[in-house]
Write a protein that holds these residues in place. Structure first.
Motif, PDB file in Angstrom:
ATOM      1  N   ARG A   1       0.809  -1.216   0.000  1.00 56.60           N
ATOM      2  CA  ARG A   1       0.000   0.000   0.000  1.00 56.60           C
ATOM      3  C   ARG A   1       0.841   1.264   0.000  1.00 56.60           C
ATOM      4  O   ARG A   1       0.338   2.348  -0.317  1.00 56.60           O
ATOM      5  CB  ARG A   1      -0.940  -0.032   1.213  1.00 56.60           C
ATOM      6  N   LEU A   2       2.089   1.150   0.386  1.00 59.05           N
ATOM      7  CA  LEU A   2       3.044   2.265   0.303  1.00 59.05           C
ATOM      8  C   LEU A   2       4.298   1.772  -0.413  1.00 59.05           C
ATOM      9  O   LEU A   2       4.671   0.600  -0.275  1.00 59.05           O
ATOM     10  CB  LEU A   2       3.429   2.768   1.699  1.00 59.05           C
ATOM     11  N   PRO A   3       4.975   2.636  -1.166  1.00 58.83           N
ATOM     12  CA  PRO A   3       6.234   2.233  -1.797  1.00 58.83           C
ATOM     13  C   PRO A   3       7.249   1.792  -0.748  1.00 58.83           C
ATOM     14  O   PRO A   3       7.312   2.356   0.348  1.00 58.83           O
ATOM     15  CB  PRO A   3       6.700   3.498  -2.521  1.00 58.83           C
ATOM     16  N   ILE A   4       8.040   0.790  -1.066  1.00 63.16           N
ATOM     17  CA  ILE A   4       9.034   0.266  -0.127  1.00 63.16           C
ATOM     18  C   ILE A   4      10.326   1.078  -0.259  1.00 63.16           C
ATOM     19  O   ILE A   4      10.934   1.121  -1.323  1.00 63.16           O
ATOM     20  CB  ILE A   4       9.310  -1.218  -0.397  1.00 63.16           C
TER      21      ILE A   4
ATOM     22  N   ASP B   1      18.209   4.899   1.531  1.00 67.10           N
ATOM     23  CA  ASP B   1      17.418   6.025   2.035  1.00 67.10           C
ATOM     24  C   ASP B   1      17.111   5.862   3.518  1.00 67.10           C
ATOM     25  O   ASP B   1      17.162   6.837   4.287  1.00 67.10           O
ATOM     26  CB  ASP B   1      16.114   6.142   1.245  1.00 67.10           C
ATOM     27  N   VAL B   2      16.812   4.646   3.928  1.00 64.71           N
ATOM     28  CA  VAL B   2      16.429   4.419   5.327  1.00 64.71           C
ATOM     29  C   VAL B   2      17.583   4.681   6.274  1.00 64.71           C
ATOM     30  O   VAL B   2      17.419   5.312   7.331  1.00 64.71           O
ATOM     31  CB  VAL B   2      15.901   2.972   5.501  1.00 64.71           C
TER      32      VAL B   2
ATOM     33  N   LYS C   1      19.895   6.681   6.351  1.00 68.03           N
ATOM     34  CA  LYS C   1      20.207   8.087   6.612  1.00 68.03           C
ATOM     35  C   LYS C   1      19.496   8.607   7.864  1.00 68.03           C
ATOM     36  O   LYS C   1      19.941   9.589   8.465  1.00 68.03           O
ATOM     37  CB  LYS C   1      19.804   8.940   5.418  1.00 68.03           C
ATOM     38  N   THR C   2      18.394   7.977   8.241  1.00 68.28           N
ATOM     39  CA  THR C   2      17.598   8.448   9.374  1.00 68.28           C
ATOM     40  C   THR C   2      17.922   7.713  10.666  1.00 68.28           C
ATOM     41  O   THR C   2      17.330   8.021  11.704  1.00 68.28           O
ATOM     42  CB  THR C   2      16.100   8.275   9.081  1.00 68.28           C
ATOM     43  N   LEU C   3      18.845   6.740  10.629  1.00 74.39           N
ATOM     44  CA  LEU C   3      19.063   5.856  11.763  1.00 74.39           C
ATOM     45  C   LEU C   3      20.316   6.222  12.554  1.00 74.39           C
ATOM     46  O   LEU C   3      21.280   6.767  12.005  1.00 74.39           O
ATOM     47  CB  LEU C   3      19.189   4.406  11.281  1.00 74.39           C
ATOM     48  N   PRO C   4      20.343   5.892  13.843  1.00 75.29           N
ATOM     49  CA  PRO C   4      21.581   6.018  14.610  1.00 75.29           C
ATOM     50  C   PRO C   4      22.640   5.088  14.018  1.00 75.29           C
ATOM     51  O   PRO C   4      22.301   4.017  13.488  1.00 75.29           O
ATOM     52  CB  PRO C   4      21.167   5.553  16.023  1.00 75.29           C
ATOM     53  N   PRO C   5      23.912   5.443  14.097  1.00 71.80           N
ATOM     54  CA  PRO C   5      24.971   4.606  13.510  1.00 71.80           C
ATOM     55  C   PRO C   5      24.929   3.153  13.964  1.00 71.80           C
ATOM     56  O   PRO C   5      25.212   2.244  13.177  1.00 71.80           O
ATOM     57  CB  PRO C   5      26.258   5.302  13.972  1.00 71.80           C
ATOM     58  N   ALA C   6      24.550   2.925  15.223  1.00 71.50           N
ATOM     59  CA  ALA C   6      24.526   1.551  15.745  1.00 71.50           C
ATOM     60  C   ALA C   6      23.527   0.671  15.018  1.00 71.50           C
ATOM     61  O   ALA C   6      23.649  -0.555  15.043  1.00 71.50           O
ATOM     62  CB  ALA C   6      24.209   1.565  17.237  1.00 71.50           C
ATOM     63  N   MET C   7      22.544   1.279  14.367  1.00 73.17           N
ATOM     64  CA  MET C   7      21.527   0.493  13.677  1.00 73.17           C
ATOM     65  C   MET C   7      21.837   0.291  12.198  1.00 73.17           C
ATOM     66  O   MET C   7      21.040  -0.298  11.470  1.00 73.17           O
ATOM     67  CB  MET C   7      20.152   1.159  13.829  1.00 73.17           C
ATOM     68  N   THR C   8      22.984   0.779  11.746  1.00 71.67           N
ATOM     69  CA  THR C   8      23.307   0.687  10.318  1.00 71.67           C
ATOM     70  C   THR C   8      24.463  -0.269  10.040  1.00 71.67           C
ATOM     71  O   THR C   8      25.008  -0.283   8.944  1.00 71.67           O
ATOM     72  CB  THR C   8      23.656   2.070   9.753  1.00 71.67           C
ATOM     73  N   VAL C   9      24.826  -1.094  11.035  1.00 71.10           N
ATOM     74  CA  VAL C   9      26.007  -1.939  10.879  1.00 71.10           C
ATOM     75  C   VAL C   9      25.787  -3.049   9.854  1.00 71.10           C
ATOM     76  O   VAL C   9      26.749  -3.566   9.283  1.00 71.10           O
ATOM     77  CB  VAL C   9      26.432  -2.543  12.236  1.00 71.10           C
ATOM     78  N   ARG C  10      24.536  -3.440   9.630  1.00 68.71           N
ATOM     79  CA  ARG C  10      24.242  -4.481   8.645  1.00 68.71           C
ATOM     80  C   ARG C  10      23.101  -4.015   7.751  1.00 68.71           C
ATOM     81  O   ARG C  10      22.094  -3.523   8.243  1.00 68.71           O
ATOM     82  CB  ARG C  10      23.872  -5.795   9.334  1.00 68.71           C
ATOM     83  N   PRO C  11      23.223  -4.213   6.449  1.00 71.23           N
ATOM     84  CA  PRO C  11      22.131  -3.825   5.537  1.00 71.23           C
ATOM     85  C   PRO C  11      20.857  -4.606   5.847  1.00 71.23           C
ATOM     86  O   PRO C  11      20.904  -5.764   6.260  1.00 71.23           O
ATOM     87  CB  PRO C  11      22.679  -4.200   4.156  1.00 71.23           C
ATOM     88  N   ILE C  12      19.737  -3.953   5.649  1.00 65.27           N
ATOM     89  CA  ILE C  12      18.432  -4.565   5.923  1.00 65.27           C
ATOM     90  C   ILE C  12      17.691  -4.776   4.611  1.00 65.27           C
ATOM     91  O   ILE C  12      17.567  -3.861   3.797  1.00 65.27           O
ATOM     92  CB  ILE C  12      17.605  -3.666   6.866  1.00 65.27           C
ATOM     93  N   LYS C  13      17.200  -5.997   4.426  1.00 63.33           N
ATOM     94  CA  LYS C  13      16.379  -6.323   3.268  1.00 63.33           C
ATOM     95  C   LYS C  13      14.931  -6.630   3.661  1.00 63.33           C
ATOM     96  O   LYS C  13      14.096  -6.897   2.800  1.00 63.33           O
ATOM     97  CB  LYS C  13      16.966  -7.540   2.545  1.00 63.33           C
TER      98      LYS C  13
ATOM     99  N   LEU D   1      10.811   1.897   9.424  1.00 63.21           N
ATOM    100  CA  LEU D   1      11.888   2.855   9.652  1.00 63.21           C
ATOM    101  C   LEU D   1      11.908   3.945   8.592  1.00 63.21           C
ATOM    102  O   LEU D   1      12.291   5.080   8.865  1.00 63.21           O
ATOM    103  CB  LEU D   1      13.235   2.131   9.665  1.00 63.21           C
ATOM    104  N   GLY D   2      11.468   3.615   7.392  1.00 59.75           N
ATOM    105  CA  GLY D   2      11.504   4.583   6.313  1.00 59.75           C
ATOM    106  C   GLY D   2      10.471   5.677   6.443  1.00 59.75           C
ATOM    107  O   GLY D   2      10.736   6.836   6.089  1.00 59.75           O
ATOM    108  N   TYR D   3       9.296   5.350   6.977  1.00 64.73           N
ATOM    109  CA  TYR D   3       8.216   6.340   7.037  1.00 64.73           C
ATOM    110  C   TYR D   3       8.076   7.015   8.397  1.00 64.73           C
ATOM    111  O   TYR D   3       7.750   8.201   8.472  1.00 64.73           O
ATOM    112  CB  TYR D   3       6.888   5.687   6.640  1.00 64.73           C
ATOM    113  N   VAL D   4       8.266   6.273   9.483  1.00 67.83           N
ATOM    114  CA  VAL D   4       8.075   6.879  10.812  1.00 67.83           C
ATOM    115  C   VAL D   4       9.199   6.432  11.745  1.00 67.83           C
ATOM    116  O   VAL D   4       8.974   5.702  12.713  1.00 67.83           O
ATOM    117  CB  VAL D   4       6.703   6.500  11.425  1.00 67.83           C
ATOM    118  N   PRO D   5      10.428   6.870  11.506  1.00 65.40           N
ATOM    119  CA  PRO D   5      11.531   6.420  12.357  1.00 65.40           C
ATOM    120  C   PRO D   5      11.370   6.819  13.816  1.00 65.40           C
ATOM    121  O   PRO D   5      11.830   6.107  14.709  1.00 65.40           O
ATOM    122  CB  PRO D   5      12.762   7.086  11.724  1.00 65.40           C
TER     123      PRO D   5
END
Length: 458
Positions: free
Chosen positions: A265-268, A273-274, A276-288, A296-300
């Motif tokens: 119902r919403l674009p993924i 892009d996602v 960029k909005t996260l704390p560094p600790a949450m970006t250690v592994r790519p998310i699929k 996380l993309g719409y309401v972080p």
């Protein structure tokens, strides 16, 4: 348009609320309510900001065995009640509808208190708690959306979501989905533990920040798992449910395939892009994982505290992931959430089962004959089904039985996990997410250092 539904008779909201709160308090384990606020703060981790004053009874109850998780819940509750992009009055009204559908008097009272803080008049509150046909036109579709997400999430029309998206924007409608998810999680914490309203409650949101290390931000390595073999000569010790097996294993698998072809119902959002909005600790592994990317993309501001809470639970408990995912599978079957059912199978594979073992386990779970599972597991599965479908019917004895089978620590951690499941399914069905074809969890959880060293040496 308001869909016709069966509702509790509203013969006077004050009388109804008083009656429901009495029922909840008389079946409660009053140990949490009896703990002083000062003692409750001692149970919780140290704080950098805040750390005194009244505490909600659920925080004291969870902190008894899961203090870090309770801390994360306080930060999550504050985010939902103060940082939501939704108009505060609309958010409170939607929260009341969710609580009403779950028959949770505690959170109905909280929602009305939040609504009053926005300046709502007694007349406006009476309108909300009265006949839905009298709701203001502007409120009707958001409130109906909240109700459907609670009682029949898979039935929400795409057209209703589209109208809400057009009126409130992508971020607004996403916030509505995460609100309903949080409400269904929180209501079950209250109802499952039978917690009474605090003396002097409802309480305002609590602005507190805990010391670094309290909240788990990064995903954890998978704990070692022992192979769980199905029993060859067990017996079913819980009441059978003929309706349960009406949808065969093959039909359930067909539903998963249809979910893979679903248009969201919403674009993924993309991971680039996602992150960029996260704390560094949450970006250690790519998310699929589509579920995670959308939230996380719409309401972080709402999704990050939720991710922290679930990861903190895993850090603080010692989960058996096959058992956990079997419980979650029961929940997905109970409310017909195809996306999350597919994720259960993926996570069983990550936990060490092969595809044949997963198929055999879920085929047995799909039947009304659970004799292949130990008695304690069967009772836990029956509890999961009841918590999912009729949380208002839970009794103190239900939770005591779960705790007796699993032990006090694992009992509370398992109960929290089950409440968490009713958050996850509301998000999946609210957005109608397409089920991924690859196992998106295989590389998400970090390996233990020794496993990574072995992999590099090959």
């Amino acid at each position: 348009m308001i869909l016709k539904t069966t509702r509790l008779p509203l013969l006077g909201m004050g009388l109804l609320m008083s009656s429901l709160l009495t029922i909840q308090s008389t079946r409660a384990d009053d140990s949490a309510a009896a703990v002083s606020d000062a003692e409750g703060w001692k149970r919780l981790p140290k704080t950098e900001r805040g750390g005194e004053g009244p505490l909600p009874v659920w925080a004291k109850a969870v902190a008894a065995r899961l203090p870090r998780t309770a801390a994360a819940m306080l930060e999550l509750d504050f985010a939902q009640r103060t940082k939501s992009p939704l108009d505060p009055a609309l958010r409170a009204k939607m929260r009341w509808v969710i609580a009403s559908a779950n028959r949770c008097a505690y959170t109905q009272a909280y929602a009305l208190a939040d609504l009053k803080r926005t300046g709502a008049t007694e007349a406006a509150i009476k309108t909300l708690t009265g006949d839905p046909e009298q709701w203001p036109e502007a409120d009707r579709e958001p409130l109906e959306f909240a109700r459907l997400l609670t009682v029949a999430a898979p039935t929400i029309p795409d057209a209703l979501f589209a109208r809400l998206r057009e009126k409130y924007g992508d971020k607004g409608v996403a916030s509505m989905v995460l609100l309903a998810a949080y409400g269904n999680f929180q209501d079950r914490i209250i109802l499952g533990l039978g917690l009474p309203l605090e003396v002097g409650g409802p309480l305002p949101p609590i602005d507190v920040k805990f010391v670094p290390g309290t909240i788990q931000m990064t995903p954890l390595p998978q704990p070692p798992q022992s192979k769980q073999h199905l029993l060859e000569s067990g017996e079913t010790v819980v009441d059978r449910d003929p309706e349960w097996s009406q949808a065969s294993y093959d039909e359930l698998q067909a539903r998963l395939e249809r979910q893979r072809a679903r248009t969201p119902r919403l674009p993924i959002p993309s991971w680039d892009d996602v992150k960029k909005t996260l704390p560094p600790a949450m970006t250690v592994r790519p998310i699929k994982i589509v579920w995670t990317l959308v939230c996380l993309g719409y309401v972080p501001e709402l999704a990050i505290p939720w991710n922290h809470a679930t990861r903190t639970l895993w850090a603080e408990s010692k989960p058996d992931r096959v058992f956990e995912e079997s419980l979650f599978w029961i929940q997905t079957r109970a409310i017909q959430c195809n996306y999350c059912m597919g994720h259960c199978e993926m996570l069983m594979e990550v936990a060490g089962l092969d595809k044949k073992e997963i198929a055999e386990r879920t085929r047995r779970l799909a039947s009304d004959d659970w004799s292949a599972f130990p008695p304690a597991e069967q009772r836990s599965y029956a509890y999961a089904r009841k918590l999912s479908k009729t949380p208002w019917a839970l009794t103190a004895d239900d939770y005591k039985a779960l705790e007796k089978d699993l032990g006090p620590d694992m009992g509370l951690a398992t109960f929290w996990w089950l409440c968490r499941g009713l958050y996850m399914t509301r998000v999946s069905d609210g957005f109608q997410l397409p089920l991924e074809r690859e196992n998106v969890f295989q590389n998400f959880y970090p390996k233990k250092p020794e496993d990574e060293a072995k992999a590099k040496s090959r």
